[in-house]
Design a protein around this motif. Structure first.
Motif, PDB file in Angstrom:
ATOM      1  N   ASP A  58      38.877 -24.163  19.059  1.00 20.29           N
ATOM      2  CA  ASP A  58      40.232 -23.784  18.873  1.00 20.29           C
ATOM      3  C   ASP A  58      40.268 -22.428  18.382  1.00 20.29           C
ATOM      4  OD1 ASP A  58      41.051 -26.494  19.603  1.00 20.29           O
ATOM      5  OD2 ASP A  58      41.154 -26.965  17.704  1.00 20.29           O
ATOM      6  N   PHE A  59      41.380 -21.503  19.234  1.00 23.13           N
ATOM      7  CA  PHE A  59      41.813 -20.253  18.669  1.00 23.13           C
ATOM      8  C   PHE A  59      42.895 -19.852  18.820  1.00 23.13           C
ATOM      9  CE2 PHE A  59      37.156 -18.882  19.364  1.00 23.13           C
ATOM     10  CZ  PHE A  59      36.759 -18.364  18.102  1.00 23.13           C
ATOM     11  N   PRO A  60      43.601 -19.170  18.136  1.00 19.31           N
ATOM     12  CA  PRO A  60      45.059 -18.834  18.185  1.00 19.31           C
ATOM     13  C   PRO A  60      45.458 -18.302  19.639  1.00 19.31           C
ATOM     14  CG  PRO A  60      44.052 -17.822  16.079  1.00 19.31           C
ATOM     15  CD  PRO A  60      43.010 -18.450  17.141  1.00 19.31           C
ATOM     16  N   ASP A  61      44.601 -17.554  20.171  1.00 18.75           N
ATOM     17  CA  ASP A  61      44.913 -17.037  21.527  1.00 18.75           C
ATOM     18  C   ASP A  61      43.524 -16.530  22.156  1.00 18.75           C
ATOM     19  OD1 ASP A  61      44.084 -14.336  20.289  1.00 18.75           O
ATOM     20  OD2 ASP A  61      45.966 -14.391  19.317  1.00 18.75           O
ATOM     21  N   SER A  62      43.900 -16.323  23.336  1.00 24.54           N
ATOM     22  CA  SER A  62      42.576 -15.730  24.276  1.00 24.54           C
ATOM     23  C   SER A  62      41.952 -14.366  23.879  1.00 24.54           C
ATOM     24  CB  SER A  62      43.062 -15.415  25.574  1.00 24.54           C
ATOM     25  OG  SER A  62      43.496 -17.071  26.395  1.00 24.54           O
ATOM     26  N   VAL A  63      42.716 -13.548  23.320  1.00 22.28           N
ATOM     27  CA  VAL A  63      42.162 -12.482  22.791  1.00 22.28           C
ATOM     28  C   VAL A  63      41.238 -12.512  21.581  1.00 22.28           C
ATOM     29  CG1 VAL A  63      42.816 -10.105  21.712  1.00 22.28           C
ATOM     30  CG2 VAL A  63      44.201 -10.945  23.218  1.00 22.28           C
ATOM     31  N   SER A  64      41.290 -13.638  20.698  1.00 23.98           N
ATOM     32  CA  SER A  64      40.581 -13.989  19.750  1.00 23.98           C
ATOM     33  C   SER A  64      39.154 -14.504  20.329  1.00 23.98           C
ATOM     34  CB  SER A  64      41.067 -14.938  18.733  1.00 23.98           C
ATOM     35  OG  SER A  64      42.146 -14.452  17.935  1.00 23.98           O
ATOM     36  N   MET A  65      39.206 -15.249  21.187  1.00 22.68           N
ATOM     37  CA  MET A  65      38.143 -15.754  21.934  1.00 22.68           C
ATOM     38  C   MET A  65      37.136 -14.741  22.498  1.00 22.68           C
ATOM     39  SD  MET A  65      36.131 -18.535  22.753  1.00 22.68           S
ATOM     40  CE  MET A  65      34.522 -17.455  22.743  1.00 22.68           C
ATOM     41  N   ALA A  66      38.059 -13.784  23.118  1.00 23.23           N
ATOM     42  CA  ALA A  66      37.314 -12.669  24.036  1.00 23.23           C
ATOM     43  C   ALA A  66      36.642 -11.724  22.650  1.00 23.23           C
ATOM     44  CB  ALA A  66      38.329 -11.721  24.506  1.00 23.23           C
ATOM     45  N   ALA A  67      37.147 -11.400  21.499  1.00 23.13           N
ATOM     46  CA  ALA A  67      36.550 -10.615  20.360  1.00 23.13           C
ATOM     47  C   ALA A  67      35.343 -11.119  19.932  1.00 23.13           C
ATOM     48  CB  ALA A  67      37.591 -10.516  19.398  1.00 23.13           C
ATOM     49  N   VAL A  68      35.537 -12.663  19.844  1.00 18.27           N
ATOM     50  CA  VAL A  68      34.061 -13.173  19.440  1.00 18.27           C
ATOM     51  C   VAL A  68      32.938 -13.444  20.566  1.00 18.27           C
ATOM     52  CG1 VAL A  68      33.192 -15.823  18.872  1.00 18.27           C
ATOM     53  CG2 VAL A  68      35.249 -15.111  17.705  1.00 18.27           C
ATOM     54  N   SER A  69      33.502 -13.539  21.876  1.00 15.72           N
ATOM     55  CA  SER A  69      32.378 -13.547  22.624  1.00 15.72           C
ATOM     56  C   SER A  69      31.758 -12.251  22.848  1.00 15.72           C
ATOM     57  CB  SER A  69      33.407 -13.883  24.203  1.00 15.72           C
ATOM     58  OG  SER A  69      32.364 -13.761  25.081  1.00 15.72           O
ATOM     59  N   LEU A  70      32.667 -11.045  22.817  1.00 17.22           N
ATOM     60  CA  LEU A  70      31.743  -9.873  22.753  1.00 17.22           C
ATOM     61  C   LEU A  70      30.868  -9.530  21.686  1.00 17.22           C
ATOM     62  CD1 LEU A  70      35.053  -7.589  24.075  1.00 17.22           C
ATOM     63  CD2 LEU A  70      33.022  -8.228  25.462  1.00 17.22           C
ATOM     64  N   THR A  71      31.516  -9.904  20.668  1.00 24.95           N
ATOM     65  CA  THR A  71      30.493  -9.675  19.478  1.00 24.95           C
ATOM     66  C   THR A  71      29.327 -10.272  19.372  1.00 24.95           C
ATOM     67  OG1 THR A  71      32.481  -9.181  17.872  1.00 24.95           O
ATOM     68  CG2 THR A  71      30.500  -9.552  16.854  1.00 24.95           C
ATOM     69  N   VAL A  72      29.307 -11.555  19.693  1.00 23.27           N
ATOM     70  CA  VAL A  72      27.926 -12.561  19.928  1.00 23.27           C
ATOM     71  C   VAL A  72      27.279 -12.064  21.118  1.00 23.27           C
ATOM     72  CG1 VAL A  72      27.496 -15.015  20.523  1.00 23.27           C
ATOM     73  CG2 VAL A  72      29.375 -14.410  18.682  1.00 23.27           C
ATOM     74  N   LYS A  73      27.751 -11.749  22.034  1.00 22.09           N
ATOM     75  CA  LYS A  73      26.842 -11.283  23.047  1.00 22.09           C
ATOM     76  C   LYS A  73      26.035  -9.982  22.895  1.00 22.09           C
ATOM     77  CE  LYS A  73      29.105 -13.716  26.916  1.00 22.09           C
ATOM     78  NZ  LYS A  73      29.957 -13.582  28.145  1.00 22.09           N
ATOM     79  N   ALA A  74      26.993  -9.046  22.206  1.00 23.99           N
ATOM     80  CA  ALA A  74      26.508  -7.702  21.782  1.00 23.99           C
ATOM     81  C   ALA A  74      25.335  -7.970  20.700  1.00 23.99           C
ATOM     82  CB  ALA A  74      27.478  -7.128  21.195  1.00 23.99           C
ATOM     83  N   SER A  75      24.984  -8.745  20.107  1.00 22.60           N
ATOM     84  CA  SER A  75      23.964  -9.118  19.081  1.00 22.60           C
ATOM     85  C   SER A  75      22.570  -9.309  19.858  1.00 22.60           C
ATOM     86  CB  SER A  75      24.133 -10.378  18.435  1.00 22.60           C
ATOM     87  OG  SER A  75      23.955 -11.539  19.223  1.00 22.60           O
ATOM     88  N   GLY A  76      22.627  -9.712  21.116  1.00 30.77           N
ATOM     89  CA  GLY A  76      21.486  -9.795  21.857  1.00 30.77           C
ATOM     90  C   GLY A  76      20.638 -11.247  21.840  1.00 30.77           C
ATOM     91  N   THR A  77      21.080 -11.919  20.751  1.00 26.11           N
ATOM     92  CA  THR A  77      20.401 -13.174  20.172  1.00 26.11           C
ATOM     93  C   THR A  77      20.748 -14.431  21.041  1.00 26.11           C
ATOM     94  OG1 THR A  77      21.722 -13.532  18.750  1.00 26.11           O
ATOM     95  CG2 THR A  77      19.825 -12.303  18.150  1.00 26.11           C
ATOM     96  N   VAL A  78      22.011 -14.430  21.820  1.00 23.45           N
ATOM     97  CA  VAL A  78      22.461 -15.461  22.264  1.00 23.45           C
ATOM     98  C   VAL A  78      23.476 -15.127  23.722  1.00 23.45           C
ATOM     99  CG1 VAL A  78      24.780 -15.734  21.017  1.00 23.45           C
ATOM    100  CG2 VAL A  78      23.759 -17.744  21.947  1.00 23.45           C
ATOM    101  N   ARG A  79      23.276 -15.924  24.601  1.00 18.52           N
ATOM    102  CA  ARG A  79      23.963 -15.891  26.086  1.00 18.52           C
ATOM    103  C   ARG A  79      24.909 -16.905  25.846  1.00 18.52           C
ATOM    104  NH1 ARG A  79      19.262 -14.415  27.091  1.00 18.52           N
ATOM    105  NH2 ARG A  79      18.109 -16.210  28.145  1.00 18.52           N
ATOM    106  N   THR A  80      26.302 -16.477  26.210  1.00 17.06           N
ATOM    107  CA  THR A  80      27.347 -17.688  26.015  1.00 17.06           C
ATOM    108  C   THR A  80      28.359 -17.585  27.257  1.00 17.06           C
ATOM    109  OG1 THR A  80      28.981 -15.887  24.937  1.00 17.06           O
ATOM    110  CG2 THR A  80      27.499 -17.378  23.638  1.00 17.06           C
ATOM    111  N   ARG A  81      28.880 -18.604  27.688  1.00 18.25           N
ATOM    112  CA  ARG A  81      29.813 -18.942  28.443  1.00 18.25           C
ATOM    113  C   ARG A  81      31.109 -19.608  27.702  1.00 18.25           C
ATOM    114  NH1 ARG A  81      25.516 -21.272  30.902  1.00 18.25           N
ATOM    115  NH2 ARG A  81      26.651 -23.417  30.990  1.00 18.25           N
ATOM    116  N   ALA A  82      32.222 -19.077  28.094  1.00 18.27           N
ATOM    117  CA  ALA A  82      33.304 -19.746  27.339  1.00 18.27           C
ATOM    118  C   ALA A  82      34.503 -19.924  28.544  1.00 18.27           C
ATOM    119  CB  ALA A  82      34.332 -18.562  26.626  1.00 18.27           C
ATOM    120  N   THR A  83      34.895 -21.334  28.469  1.00 18.53           N
ATOM    121  CA  THR A  83      35.708 -21.838  29.502  1.00 18.53           C
ATOM    122  C   THR A  83      37.076 -22.307  28.846  1.00 18.53           C
ATOM    123  OG1 THR A  83      33.672 -22.750  30.735  1.00 18.53           O
ATOM    124  CG2 THR A  83      35.911 -23.628  31.387  1.00 18.53           C
TER     125      THR A  83
END
Length: 106
Positions: A58-83
């Motif tokens: 659960d996130f307060p909004d889509s922007v928070s989800m996007a922020a996490v997604s971008l940061t995690v993907k930038a690490s290069g250690t995990v590939r993610t999909r958010a639905t």
């Protein structure tokens, strides 16, 4: 709060980190990231196959989800999909809305 289904697969480096930290270490790291933006983990499971990890968050909004997604993907250690997940009540509300649409070629 909006809910999201997260499906993730570790890269080789990410898998090495998981082997070093264990599942509980990764959960703590995810809880920090999600909680830091006002969200919460509803469920978190490790899996076999194409996805190594499946979560509902659960996130307060889509922007928070996007922020996490971008940061995690930038690490290069995990590939993610958010639905984004939609509740039954939200679908019922969508069904009641009138939408005017002309199909291509009609």
């Amino acid at each position: 709060m909006p809910k999201f289904l997260i499906q993730a697969s570790y890269t080789t480096e990410g898998t090495k980190g998981l082997l070093k930290e264990g599942a509980s270490g990764r959960r703590e790291a995810v809880e920090q990231v999600v909680g830091g933006l006002g969200g919460r983990i509803e469920s978190m499971y490790f899996a076999f196959g194409e996805d190594d990890l499946v979560m509902i968050v659960d996130f307060p909004d889509s922007v928070s989800m996007a922020a996490v997604s971008l940061t995690v993907k930038a690490s290069g250690t995990v590939r993610t999909r958010a639905t984004p997940l939609v509740t039954l009540d939200e679908i019922d509300e969508a069904v009641r809305r009138e939408v005017t649409f002309r199909a291509a070629g009609a």
